[in-house]
Each structure stands twice: as structure tokens, then as C-alpha cells.
Design a protein around this motif. Sequence first.
Motif, PDB file in Angstrom:
ATOM      1  N   ASP A 122       0.820  -1.211   0.000  1.00  0.00           N
ATOM      2  CA  ASP A 122       0.000   0.000   0.000  1.00  0.00           C
ATOM      3  C   ASP A 122       0.855   1.263   0.000  1.00  0.00           C
ATOM      4  O   ASP A 122       0.653   2.176  -0.816  1.00  0.00           O
ATOM      5  N   VAL A 123       1.837   1.332   0.898  1.00  0.00           N
ATOM      6  CA  VAL A 123       2.652   2.553   0.973  1.00  0.00           C
ATOM      7  C   VAL A 123       3.538   2.698  -0.265  1.00  0.00           C
ATOM      8  O   VAL A 123       3.804   3.814  -0.725  1.00  0.00           O
ATOM      9  N   VAL A 124       3.996   1.579  -0.819  1.00  0.00           N
ATOM     10  CA  VAL A 124       4.795   1.650  -2.047  1.00  0.00           C
ATOM     11  C   VAL A 124       3.945   2.200  -3.194  1.00  0.00           C
ATOM     12  O   VAL A 124       4.399   3.039  -3.972  1.00  0.00           O
ATOM     13  N   ILE A 125       2.690   1.732  -3.287  1.00  0.00           N
ATOM     14  CA  ILE A 125       1.790   2.209  -4.345  1.00  0.00           C
ATOM     15  C   ILE A 125       1.456   3.682  -4.137  1.00  0.00           C
ATOM     16  O   ILE A 125       1.547   4.498  -5.071  1.00  0.00           O
ATOM     17  N   ARG A 126       1.066   4.051  -2.927  1.00  0.00           N
ATOM     18  CA  ARG A 126       0.611   5.425  -2.695  1.00  0.00           C
ATOM     19  C   ARG A 126       1.740   6.440  -2.821  1.00  0.00           C
ATOM     20  O   ARG A 126       1.501   7.595  -3.168  1.00  0.00           O
ATOM     21  N   HIS A 127       2.976   6.034  -2.536  1.00  0.00           N
ATOM     22  CA  HIS A 127       4.111   6.946  -2.680  1.00  0.00           C
ATOM     23  C   HIS A 127       4.808   6.789  -4.030  1.00  0.00           C
ATOM     24  O   HIS A 127       5.843   7.416  -4.260  1.00  0.00           O
ATOM     25  N   ARG A 128       4.237   5.907  -4.890  1.00  0.00           N
ATOM     26  CA  ARG A 128       4.722   5.739  -6.270  1.00  0.00           C
ATOM     27  C   ARG A 128       6.220   5.454  -6.323  1.00  0.00           C
ATOM     28  O   ARG A 128       6.975   6.070  -7.088  1.00  0.00           O
ATOM     29  N   LEU A 129       6.634   4.504  -5.497  1.00  0.00           N
ATOM     30  CA  LEU A 129       8.024   4.045  -5.516  1.00  0.00           C
ATOM     31  C   LEU A 129       8.158   2.876  -6.489  1.00  0.00           C
ATOM     32  O   LEU A 129       7.276   2.011  -6.559  1.00  0.00           O
ATOM     33  N   ARG A 130       9.267   2.833  -7.199  1.00  0.00           N
ATOM     34  CA  ARG A 130       9.547   1.700  -8.086  1.00  0.00           C
ATOM     35  C   ARG A 130       9.985   0.509  -7.237  1.00  0.00           C
ATOM     36  O   ARG A 130      10.971   0.571  -6.514  1.00  0.00           O
ATOM     37  N   LEU A 131       9.237  -0.594  -7.347  1.00  0.00           N
ATOM     38  CA  LEU A 131       9.565  -1.804  -6.597  1.00  0.00           C
ATOM     39  C   LEU A 131      10.492  -2.663  -7.453  1.00  0.00           C
ATOM     40  O   LEU A 131      10.107  -3.120  -8.530  1.00  0.00           O
ATOM     41  N   CYS A 132      11.715  -2.882  -6.951  1.00  0.00           N
ATOM     42  CA  CYS A 132      12.735  -3.571  -7.753  1.00  0.00           C
ATOM     43  C   CYS A 132      12.870  -5.057  -7.405  1.00  0.00           C
ATOM     44  O   CYS A 132      12.919  -5.904  -8.298  1.00  0.00           O
ATOM     45  N   TYR A 133      12.972  -5.357  -6.114  1.00  0.00           N
ATOM     46  CA  TYR A 133      13.181  -6.742  -5.688  1.00  0.00           C
ATOM     47  C   TYR A 133      12.413  -6.989  -4.391  1.00  0.00           C
ATOM     48  O   TYR A 133      12.018  -6.046  -3.685  1.00  0.00           O
ATOM     49  N   VAL A 134      12.215  -8.284  -4.086  1.00  0.00           N
ATOM     50  CA  VAL A 134      11.688  -8.698  -2.787  1.00  0.00           C
ATOM     51  C   VAL A 134      12.610  -9.768  -2.226  1.00  0.00           C
ATOM     52  O   VAL A 134      13.222 -10.539  -2.973  1.00  0.00           O
ATOM     53  N   SER A 135      12.701  -9.821  -0.904  1.00  0.00           N
ATOM     54  CA  SER A 135      13.598 -10.767  -0.233  1.00  0.00           C
ATOM     55  C   SER A 135      12.826 -11.518   0.844  1.00  0.00           C
ATOM     56  O   SER A 135      12.035 -10.923   1.577  1.00  0.00           O
ATOM     57  N   ARG A 136      13.089 -12.843   0.940  1.00  0.00           N
ATOM     58  CA  ARG A 136      12.340 -13.674   1.877  1.00  0.00           C
ATOM     59  C   ARG A 136      13.219 -14.427   2.866  1.00  0.00           C
ATOM     60  O   ARG A 136      12.721 -15.297   3.569  1.00  0.00           O
ATOM     61  N   GLY A 137      14.509 -14.175   2.909  1.00  0.00           N
ATOM     62  CA  GLY A 137      15.368 -14.912   3.831  1.00  0.00           C
ATOM     63  C   GLY A 137      16.789 -14.399   3.779  1.00  0.00           C
ATOM     64  O   GLY A 137      17.080 -13.359   3.181  1.00  0.00           O
ATOM     65  N   GLN A 138      17.729 -15.159   4.387  1.00  0.00           N
ATOM     66  CA  GLN A 138      19.110 -14.713   4.531  1.00  0.00           C
ATOM     67  C   GLN A 138      20.058 -15.282   3.479  1.00  0.00           C
ATOM     68  O   GLN A 138      21.208 -14.861   3.391  1.00  0.00           O
ATOM     69  N   ARG A 139      19.602 -16.237   2.673  1.00  0.00           N
ATOM     70  CA  ARG A 139      20.517 -16.876   1.735  1.00  0.00           C
ATOM     71  C   ARG A 139      20.935 -15.913   0.636  1.00  0.00           C
ATOM     72  O   ARG A 139      20.128 -15.123   0.155  1.00  0.00           O
ATOM     73  N   VAL A 140      22.204 -15.994   0.264  1.00  0.00           N
ATOM     74  CA  VAL A 140      22.759 -15.161  -0.801  1.00  0.00           C
ATOM     75  C   VAL A 140      23.164 -16.093  -1.957  1.00  0.00           C
ATOM     76  O   VAL A 140      23.955 -17.021  -1.745  1.00  0.00           O
ATOM     77  N   PRO A 141      22.675 -15.902  -3.161  1.00  0.00           N
ATOM     78  CA  PRO A 141      21.738 -14.860  -3.620  1.00  0.00           C
ATOM     79  C   PRO A 141      20.311 -15.345  -3.737  1.00  0.00           C
ATOM     80  O   PRO A 141      19.450 -14.630  -4.236  1.00  0.00           O
ATOM     81  N   GLU A 142      20.003 -16.590  -3.287  1.00  0.00           N
ATOM     82  CA  GLU A 142      18.731 -17.212  -3.615  1.00  0.00           C
ATOM     83  C   GLU A 142      17.515 -16.418  -3.133  1.00  0.00           C
ATOM     84  O   GLU A 142      16.455 -16.446  -3.765  1.00  0.00           O
ATOM     85  N   ASP A 143      17.654 -15.725  -1.999  1.00  0.00           N
ATOM     86  CA  ASP A 143      16.480 -15.122  -1.372  1.00  0.00           C
ATOM     87  C   ASP A 143      16.203 -13.689  -1.806  1.00  0.00           C
ATOM     88  O   ASP A 143      15.473 -12.967  -1.136  1.00  0.00           O
ATOM     89  N   LEU A 144      16.806 -13.262  -2.917  1.00  0.00           N
ATOM     90  CA  LEU A 144      16.442 -11.984  -3.520  1.00  0.00           C
ATOM     91  C   LEU A 144      15.834 -12.277  -4.889  1.00  0.00           C
ATOM     92  O   LEU A 144      16.467 -12.907  -5.727  1.00  0.00           O
ATOM     93  N   GLU A 145      14.605 -11.831  -5.104  1.00  0.00           N
ATOM     94  CA  GLU A 145      13.878 -12.184  -6.326  1.00  0.00           C
ATOM     95  C   GLU A 145      13.418 -10.920  -7.041  1.00  0.00           C
ATOM     96  O   GLU A 145      13.071  -9.923  -6.404  1.00  0.00           O
TER      97      GLU A 145
END
Length: 751
Positions: A345-368
Motif C-alpha cells: 500500500d505505501v509503495v503504491i501510494r508513494h509511487r516508488l519503483r519496486l525492484c526486488y523482494v527478499s524472503r530470507g538470509q541466503r545469498v543470492p537465492e532469497d532476492l527475487e
Amino acid sequence: MGVQRFTASNSREAMRQVRAALGDQVLILSNRSVEGGVEIIAMPEQEHEQTLSSLESPAAEAPAAEAPAPAPNPTLETLQALNRQLLEDVRAMLREGTASSQSDSASLTAALRQRLIQAGFSASLADEVIQDPPEELRDEQPKSPAAKAWLVRQLRARLLLLDDEEALFESGGVFALVGPTGVGKTTTTAKLASRYVMRHGPKDVALVTTDSYRIGAAEQLRIYARLLGSEVHALEENGNLGDLLTRLTQPRRALLSRSGGKKLTVIDTVGMSQRDQRLVGEIARLGAGPAPARRVLVLNAASHGDTLAQVIEAWQQASQEAGEPLWGCILTKLDEAARLGNVLDVVIRHRLRLCYVSRGQRVPEDLELVDADALLDEALALAGDSPFVSEAAATVPPQQARQQALSRGVLRQRDALVTTLDTLRQHNLGMTLLEQIWRRAKRSTQAGSDEFARLMAGATQQSLLSAADVPHALYWSKTSSVSGAEQAMPLVSLDHHGMPQPLTWPRHRLPAGSAEQFRWADDLGAGWHLLAQLPAVADLERFEAAGRGWLAAVTGARRIRHAGEWLPLSRAMTLGEAVEPQPLRHQGRAATLHLTRLETSVSQRRQDAYSLPVVAWYGEIRDADDGRRLARRYWLSSSQAGLDIASRLPPAVMVETLPGLTRQADQAMQERGLVKDREQRWQLASTLAALAVRLSAEDAGWAMDVRARLSGIAQRRCGRRPKALMEALMDTLSAHDALMGFDASDRVQAA
């Protein structure tokens, strides 16, 4: 047949049963709500009239002078009373149907709003998203796949995303990950660098940390750098970041070698609270060096929405004061978040470009990279009851509430305009050109008129088709003038499936002669042709020789040569074979096209020895609910193997409305005082008509969303009526022009 009773879950289904059993000419005797739905009592209108006639005829036959005083007739009185009540019953049914429809729509809207709020989205965004639900959802349940898919599309349209990661890495640059303490900036720095290393190797990437406060921050980044095989640099609190970036991106030895410095530099910055007074100074520090670092805000998806909003506002303000807004954002800790709606919601309302999402600590698997549909599906799936989620809005003074509502309304209208036009551009070749033409059409200056003529020229549209390099077709209208317009319908571009596109060519501007015209069409790249009338057999042979498919509308009286006989098509089609019916819309209602196919041949005259092999088609358009025949059509088509003609017949029916709608668009523009030049106005009218017909017939989700937004912009229900959609498109283009002019005047005043 008599009086019959019908029950169903709603009025619409009950009326469908009435029509199926009794036809269209019926009298509704009663309409009321019962347990489990609606009950309607009805009888055929003809039977009702016959009953009245039989009851009244004895009195009518008696001589007037000798007529005795009429005796009370209980049956007649009952029927007369029933007649008096009939109109009120019908009106009540219509009121109930309308109220039920409005109630269903309101209840669906409320349920969708609640679902968004329970998923973590704010009430303000929820109100914006559901303001114009399409009519197709009126009978859907709030949790149905169609309703969910619509919500996802509305949210996705408002979500800005990283377009192309490969292009990002190719261009390189300096990226600084900024944000509060503990959001995962250091790990995300390593993950981002590792995605680059996996494609381009470790040589051209460098890691930098400015975090001299947190114990072990530099060492943690060094460990990641060793694993990646890349350089790492730790900067002291008062170190000169600009000098370091200059050495990394523009080393002196590059003057004597082929090395151009590090292509990608990722900076892990010190974490700070959004209330920390040092925030502005730290952001300004990132502007040093040969080029300002692009600031990427890292957000913890498990944080509260109000906290996230404060973080974005603080970092955005500091970044703008330093000369550049935030470049984008990365969401971390999605695996720890109970709900995802708040951060989205805040990303949409502030019109920020969403580049990646992260779900854990593994490098690099957990950055999508962001899969918008999957992410929004997940967000809606997490919706549920919570003591921390409330529907109640904050109490504000009435005057302030009215001002807030007005402000939100203006912003929603602007966003609806932008989103609607963006969607139309994505799915309709020629939409950008239509916008430019419309803008020039409103200028009364000679320069504006000249620019309008240049944009309407055939060469402009031809270059558009060439640049797009996608399969397309061409609709050839009749050569005669459109009824009531004194002008012929222009040719219209179709996509490969036969749906109109907003690109048209006036007939009188085509080369002279059919052979030259078809040669022009070949140069245009048309893969097949839809013809409103059958050309000469010699012209059809040219299509066949060039490998171009064709489909032409004919009448049942057209004669063909079949099995050695010279037969009218209506008679020959009794020998054909039925093929799979095709769904379509006819005169605003859902219908089915039942098809018969016959392989045969056609010649110019009966005595001609040669005949061209063709496929003949007969189609019956039937109501989707009761199967009544609404219309019938005949066509001839190419007999080339591999052509899927059957699926192109519904669009062939659809484009029949183009000439009439073009005339209506021309009249509407005249009333609005647009385009004095009659020829140019007619071509613009055909372009608008083509887009409106496409919108009315298209079943895809994007078209459903556009129809709903057009209804909201025009402040009237458009549904799938081509004329209403055409007028709403004109309103939308005019409103967008006015908004652009308002923004431009604001910029001039500000300057």
C-alpha cells in the motif's frame, strides 16, 4: 399454457425462465421475494387478451337500447382489477430489479473493500481501487476467481516495477541501499551484487560500506565480498565518499588501459531512524563523486503501515533535498510478515519503483525480481480477521472530511485517466497516435491544423505498423457512402484475430484500381483481408497467389458452383457440415454463432469455365440464454489450408457496426466543435469508432477494467455499448488534455 409460477435465486434468473417458457410477450402478474430467492407469476399476453375478449363479447353483442343493466361478473371484475394492478406489479418488479442490482453491486463493493483492508491495504487505497467495479462482476461472489483477478489487475496497474534487470546491469552505476536500522541492507547489498556476478563475473563490481557505527558491519560485508570474489571498501565516519567513488569508477590507470573502472558499485549505508537529525547529511553525502548514487530504499515488509509511511516520507524528503528523489525500493523479510498489504500500500501510494523482494538470509537465492501477480495473489490470500484491522475511519470535522473527499476525488480522477490511457496504449496499436491526433484536433491555429494533417497521413500509420512488426489484417468497407454521411467508411487495421485497431485509411486516398489497391495492402503488410463485399474473382485470385487469406460477407442469394450446379448459397448450405459454435456479442447481448461450413467454388459468371475453390459459411446468431435466432449471415473465404477462419467470424460480425458508429462519432465531434475539416474529422471519427468497437467486444481483463474506468470518468454507465464507450473515450481524451494543460500552466506559474 395459462398462468405459471417461476422461482429462482434472483430476478434476472427468474426472468430468464419466464422468457424461455413463455417468450417475450408476457404479462407479469406478481413479483415478490420468497424464501430462497424471487417468485414471478406470469402468463402469455395473447392468452390474457383472449380471456378478456371472451368475457366482454356477450355484453358487446346486445342492442344498446335493449341492453339490460349489466350483472356483476366476478370473473371479469377480478381480471379488470388484475389489469389495474398489472402496471404497478411491473413497475415494482423493475424497481426491485434495479434496487437488487444496486444492492448487489454495493454489497460486492463493500466485500471487496473489506477484503483489501483485511489484507493490510489502507481504506483510502481500497476506496480508490474499487470505485468503478465492472458490470461483469455484478453477479460474482467477492471471493470468486473473477473478482480476485480484477482486484489483482487494479493493484498491479498502480504498482511501478523494475522493467529490465539485464538493462540495469548493462548500464551499471552506483547504487546506495538506504533505510532504517535492521531492515537487512547489508545482506541485500551482497544479494544484489551476487546477481550481477552470476551474469558478468566479479571483476567489475565493488562493495562499499559507510556503516562505521554497527560493530561487525564492515567484517560482514568483507565475508560476502570474499565469497563473491569482488572488492570491498569500508569508509570511516568522516571519510570522503566522493573520492572513493571516483577511484573506483574512474581509476587513473584507465587512461593507459582498457579498464573503465567498476561498472557496478553497491553501497551499504548506515542505518538511521526516520527521526534522526543526521539523516539529511547522510543522504547528501551520497551525492558526492563523479555521479550521484541512485538511492534504493530498503523496507521491512513486517513493519506497520504507518511506520513504513513515515520512513518513506523522511527518506524521500531528504533525498529530494539532496537533488534526486529515491530511485526505487526493495522489500525484505516477506517471510516474517503476517500481511503484505501494508507495505504494498505505501509503495503504491508513494509511487516508488519496486525492484526486488527478499524472503530470507541466503545469498543470492532469497532476492527475487518481482512477480507482480504472484505477489498480489499472496497479499490477498493473507487477508483475514485481526484485532489490529478496523473498518472505522478516523473521525474528522465535517468540513475537513469534505475537503479530503474532494482532494481524493481529484487525485482518483487523474489516476484513472492516466491508468486508462496507459492500458489502452499497451493493448492497442495506434493509441498513442490517436492521443496526438486528438490533441491537435482541438487547436484552431494553422500550425495545429498542419500537424493534425501530417499525423493523419497514411504514411504515419504505415510506419507504425512496420515498426510494430506484428501480424495484422485489413478491413475493407463497402465502396458506397455510409448511410446519412455522404462519405465512404475508411479502411481499418485489424489485429491478427480480426479485432479493430485505431488505425484507418480513407478510401479516396488509396491508389486507383483494385490491383493497385491490393498491391498497396501488400506493402502495408496485411496478412489477411476482411471484406464487406465480395470483389471480382480475379482480385480473389491475386490474394490467393500472394498467399493472403480473405473473408468476404455475401448474401444468401449469391450463386456458387457446387457439384456441377449453379446454386444460391442459401440452398447450397443445406449440404454443409456443422462446426464448433463461437461465442460473440450481438447488439449488446451475449450470443452464440452457430456455423455451417461447405467447401465449394465461385466464378464470376455462370458461363465461366473456371471457378475458384472457396469455403462457404452460414452462421446463425442465437441468444445465449434462450437459443432464439437473432440474425443470420453468409460468408465466402479462402480455401487455403491452415487458416482458422471460424474464430474470425465473430469479429466479422462485430465490425459491421463500424460505419454507423463512425457517423455517430462524426456528429458528436461536430457538436463539440472539433476539427473543421470534414475529411479529417471523418477519419478521426472512424479511428475512435474502431477503438470503441474493440472495447465493446473484447473479453480480456484489461478491456473489462477500461470499460469500468470509462464509466467512472464519464459519470455514466457505459457497459459494453459501443456508442457509450465512444463518447466516454472522447470525454477521457478531452479530460486528459485539460489535465495536461492545467499541469503545464502550473509549471509556467511556478517558473
